[in-house]
Design an enzyme around this catalytic site. Structure first.
Site, short mmCIF file in Angstrom:
data_model
loop_
_atom_site.label_atom_id
_atom_site.label_comp_id
_atom_site.label_asym_id
_atom_site.label_seq_id
_atom_site.Cartn_x
_atom_site.Cartn_y
_atom_site.Cartn_z
N GLY A 194 0.81 -1.21 0.00
CA GLY A 194 0.00 0.00 0.00
C GLY A 194 0.84 1.26 0.00
N GLY A 236 -14.76 14.95 -32.95
CA GLY A 236 -14.81 15.24 -31.52
C GLY A 236 -13.46 15.70 -31.01
N ALA A 237 -12.40 15.20 -31.66
CA ALA A 237 -11.07 15.58 -31.21
C ALA A 237 -10.83 17.08 -31.39
CB ALA A 237 -10.01 14.77 -31.94
C1 HXC Z 1 10.77 -4.16 9.15
C2 HXC Z 1 12.22 -4.44 7.41
C3 HXC Z 1 11.16 -4.38 6.49
C4 HXC Z 1 9.84 -4.21 6.99
C5 HXC Z 1 12.98 -4.63 5.38
N1 HXC Z 1 13.33 -4.60 6.68
N2 HXC Z 1 11.65 -4.50 5.24
N3 HXC Z 1 12.03 -4.30 8.73
N4 HXC Z 1 9.69 -4.10 8.35
N5 HXC Z 1 8.79 -4.11 6.20
C6 HXC Z 1 14.67 -4.70 7.24
C7 HXC Z 1 15.29 -6.06 7.05
O1 HXC Z 1 14.91 -6.91 8.10
C8 HXC Z 1 16.77 -5.72 7.09
O2 HXC Z 1 17.15 -5.54 8.42
C9 HXC Z 1 16.83 -4.37 6.43
O3 HXC Z 1 15.51 -3.83 6.52
C10 HXC Z 1 17.24 -4.43 4.99
O4 HXC Z 1 16.42 -5.40 4.34
P1 HXC Z 1 17.04 -6.53 3.41
O5 HXC Z 1 15.97 -7.53 3.16
O6 HXC Z 1 18.34 -7.02 3.96
O7 HXC Z 1 17.38 -5.70 2.10
P2 HXC Z 1 17.23 -6.13 0.59
O8 HXC Z 1 17.84 -7.48 0.37
O9 HXC Z 1 17.76 -4.98 -0.19
O10 HXC Z 1 15.66 -6.28 0.32
C11 HXC Z 1 14.82 -5.14 0.46
C12 HXC Z 1 13.35 -5.58 0.38
C13 HXC Z 1 13.05 -6.67 1.44
C14 HXC Z 1 13.05 -6.09 -1.03
C15 HXC Z 1 12.53 -4.32 0.60
O11 HXC Z 1 13.58 -6.24 2.69
C16 HXC Z 1 11.61 -6.94 1.58
O12 HXC Z 1 11.02 -7.68 0.75
N6 HXC Z 1 11.00 -6.40 2.63
C17 HXC Z 1 9.60 -6.60 2.90
C18 HXC Z 1 8.75 -5.91 1.89
C19 HXC Z 1 7.30 -6.03 2.22
O13 HXC Z 1 6.66 -7.03 1.90
N7 HXC Z 1 6.81 -5.02 2.97
C20 HXC Z 1 5.47 -4.99 3.43
C21 HXC Z 1 4.62 -4.52 2.25
S1 HXC Z 1 2.96 -4.41 2.72
P3 HXC Z 1 18.65 -5.86 8.93
O14 HXC Z 1 18.58 -5.62 10.41
O15 HXC Z 1 18.91 -7.28 8.58
O16 HXC Z 1 19.53 -4.91 8.20
C22 HXC Z 1 2.86 -2.84 3.13
C23 HXC Z 1 1.52 -2.44 3.57
C24 HXC Z 1 1.41 -0.96 3.56
O17 HXC Z 1 3.76 -2.09 3.08
C25 HXC Z 1 -0.03 -0.64 3.58
C26 HXC Z 1 -0.27 0.81 3.55
C27 HXC Z 1 -1.72 1.06 3.41
#
Ligand code: HXC
Length: 511
Positions: A173, A407-408
């Site tokens: 989101g 129309g355009a």
């Molecule tokens: C807490 C998070 C995090 C999250 C990443 N980290 N995403 N911590 N909450 N959502 C942390 C990891 O644990 C890691 O911590 C550090 O950030 C870096 O992440 P990595 O995975 O090592 O980096 P990378 O390999 O570059 O991958 C990045 C990434 C991946 C692709 C973004 O981290 C990922 O898939 N994250 C989750 C994405 C996701 O599904 N988010 C939720 C979406 S739903 P450390 O301590 O090891 O450095 C959403 C709902 C919102 O957002 C709704 C709004 C209405």
């Protein structure tokens, strides 16, 4: 009791700690991936020495999953204000080195604070996104934080400009805050936006798709139309934001910034006399006309990869910014289809909201026929462009270079929907439809030779600007070489235009 020195040293140490974000190792990792840190981005974006940071010592308030054991000053979000070319802007930048830039309740509060300040002070807000999305440990409080931001995005829409740069991941989101803003920039290879990532896509639809294909910069610049600009890297993206800012006012009560120009207002261009081919079926590049007539040939094109049959972007005439909307006969003959209509409609509404006059260059054979367009809702999408031009009360100048059919003709900022000055080139063809279509309807049974004769007859009678000029629908038929001076004159004449739409809660644009 600690001494004064100790107190000052403590502040210095805390500042230093906050500035290190997630630590040197994570900063190195960030650099190795070709990305800057949040603070480096802000430093590059703002005029040197103008950044004032807010909430530098804010930490998260989560306890679950052992979150309380790791608190980092700033909590993965750098916020504050500074200047671009001397003008106040507010900034929020996700720091990927801290919990992957993920959104906690605490750092959402920081964003909300700068968004509220930006609205109060009437200054643009710029978001630099690089985040793993909702902070998992923050649970529903993170979602609440996002929703608080969405709400403010909508309240700010049309009041202050909102710009989003996607400089890393942006998933779930989280994509909706950028989507609610006016402009989205993405960096090649390092940024992506999607509602669900490739793994979820695989589970639900069994499609195999990479992150880049699903939501990379090219995907959103070329296919989806979600993004407006694509940059090679952070550096270029940030320079593009600075340039974009130079065309737009700080809020809806201001005029766009004047950049005095040394380009002579009466500069004519003989090349334009032959740019439009005499053969109406031959394409030409409308950008050559745009580049020729604007100040210093400096055109800041928006969405250059998407729906290329219409061109949109900013330029200046005699130093005054304008929004340009132009059909592109060099791509799909400049036809209006669903995507080009929506692309232009959104831009027209942005310009209108922010007092930026519209200059329209028209060469359009009509709306694209066919089942794919009709099933896709071209009626609804074409109506968006019509709605946007009708609703726009900024100065509107139209130049018909060649085809203005059906129309355009009405849609593309015609006199009837409120254009202030309408010019046409001698090559203009303004009629209900093109000669071939008209003859095939009116003279179905004629032999091909007789039809050809009728086509010539129709072309002579209707495919010209003079019928419209007789009726006052075109104010003046002009020589192409004089276009620059004519547009500057028209803009000068309309500078104090004051028109308001009837009072209402809001219109009901056909979404
Ligand atoms: C807490 C998070 C995090 C999250 C990443 N980290 N995403 N911590 N909450 N959502 C942390 C990891 O644990 C890691 O911590 C550090 O950030 C870096 O992440 P990595 O995975 O090592 O980096 P990378 O390999 O570059 O991958 C990045 C990434 C991946 C692709 C973004 O981290 C990922 O898939 N994250 C989750 C994405 C996701 O599904 N988010 C939720 C979406 S739903 P450390 O301590 O090891 O450095 C959403 C709902 C919102 O957002 C709704 C709004 C209405």
């Amino acid at each position: 009791m600690s001494t004064l020195d100790e107190k000052y040293n403590k502040l210095e140490a805390l500042n230093h700690l906050a500035e290190q974000g997630g630590g040197l190792d994570r900063i190195k990792k960030q650099h190795a991936s070709g990305r800057m840190t949040a603070r480096e981005r802000i430093d590059l974006l703002l005029d040197p020495g103008t950044f004032t940071e807010l909430d530098k010592f804010v930490v998260h308030r989560s306890h679950d999953f052992g979150a309380d054991k790791e608190k980092i000053l700033g909590d993965g979000m750098v916020t504050g204000y500074g200047k671009i070319d001397g003008r106040l802007v507010y900034v929020h930048a996700q720091d990927f080195t801290v919990f992957g830039g993920s959104m906690s309740r605490a750092n959402a509060d920081k964003v909300v604070k700068v968004m509220d300040l930006a609205m109060k002070m009437g200054a643009p807000i710029i978001g630099l996104n690089d985040s793993g999305g909702a902070r998992i440990q923050a649970g529903v409080r993170s979602l609440a934080g996002y929703a608080d931001i969405f709400y403010r995005n909508v309240r700010s829409s049309g009041v202050i400009p909102q710009i989003s740069a996607i400089l890393g991941p942006c998933a779930g989101g989280a994509v909706y805050s950028p989507a609610l803003t006016d402009f989205i920039l993405m960096t090649k290879e390092n940024s992506y936006m999607f509602v669900t990532g490739p793994d979820v896509v695989k589970t639900v639809t069994h499609e195999d798709v990479t992150k880049e294909e699903l939501g990379g910069a090219m995907t959103h610049n070329e296919k989806s139309g979600v993004a407006h600009f694509m940059a090679d890297d952070d550096d270029q993206a940030i320079m593009m934001i600075r340039e974009l800012m130079s065309f737009i006012p700080s809020n809806n009560m201001e005029d766009p910034p004047l950049h005095p120009s040394d380009d002579p207002i009466d500069r004519s261009d003989e090349m334009l006399q032959t740019l439009i081919p005499n053969d109406p079926n031959k394409p030409y590049d409308m950008k050559e006309l745009i580049y020729s007539v604007i100040d210093n040939h400096n055109f800041f094109e928006i969405m250059p990869y998407y729906a290329q049959n219409i061109i949109i972007g900013f330029a200046r005439f005699d130093g005054h910014p304008v929004g340009i909307v132009a059909n592109q006969p060099g791509y799909l003959a400049g036809v209006l289809d669903s995507n080009s209509s929506v692309k232009a409609a959104r831009f027209v509404r942005f310009c209108d909201a922010f007092n930026i006059p519209l200059v329209t260059f028209e060469d359009v054979p009509g709306f694209l026929p066919g089942t794919s367009q009709e099933y896709g809702g071209i009626i609804r999408h074409g109506a968006k462009l019509l709605f946007a031009f009708c609703e726009a009360t900024v100065p509107k100048i139209t130049i018909i270079t060649r085809k203005a059919y059906g129309g355009a003709y009405c849609v593309m900022s015609s006199k009837h929907i409120g254009a202030d000055v309408n010019y046409a080139f001698p090559t203009a063809e303004i009629a209900v439809m093109g000669p071939d279509g008209a003859v095939s309807i009116l003279h179905k049974k004629l032999s091909p030779a007789d039809k050809a004769e009728k086509v010539d007859e129709y072309r002579e009678a209707f495919a010209n600007p003079y019928k419209a000029a007789e009726l006052g629908y075109v104010d003046e038929v002009i020589f192409p070489r004089d276009t620059r001076l004519k547009v500057i004159n028209a803009l000068e004449m309309t500078r104090n235009k004051s028109v308001t739409n009837p009072p209402r809660k809001h219109g009901n644009i056909p979404l």
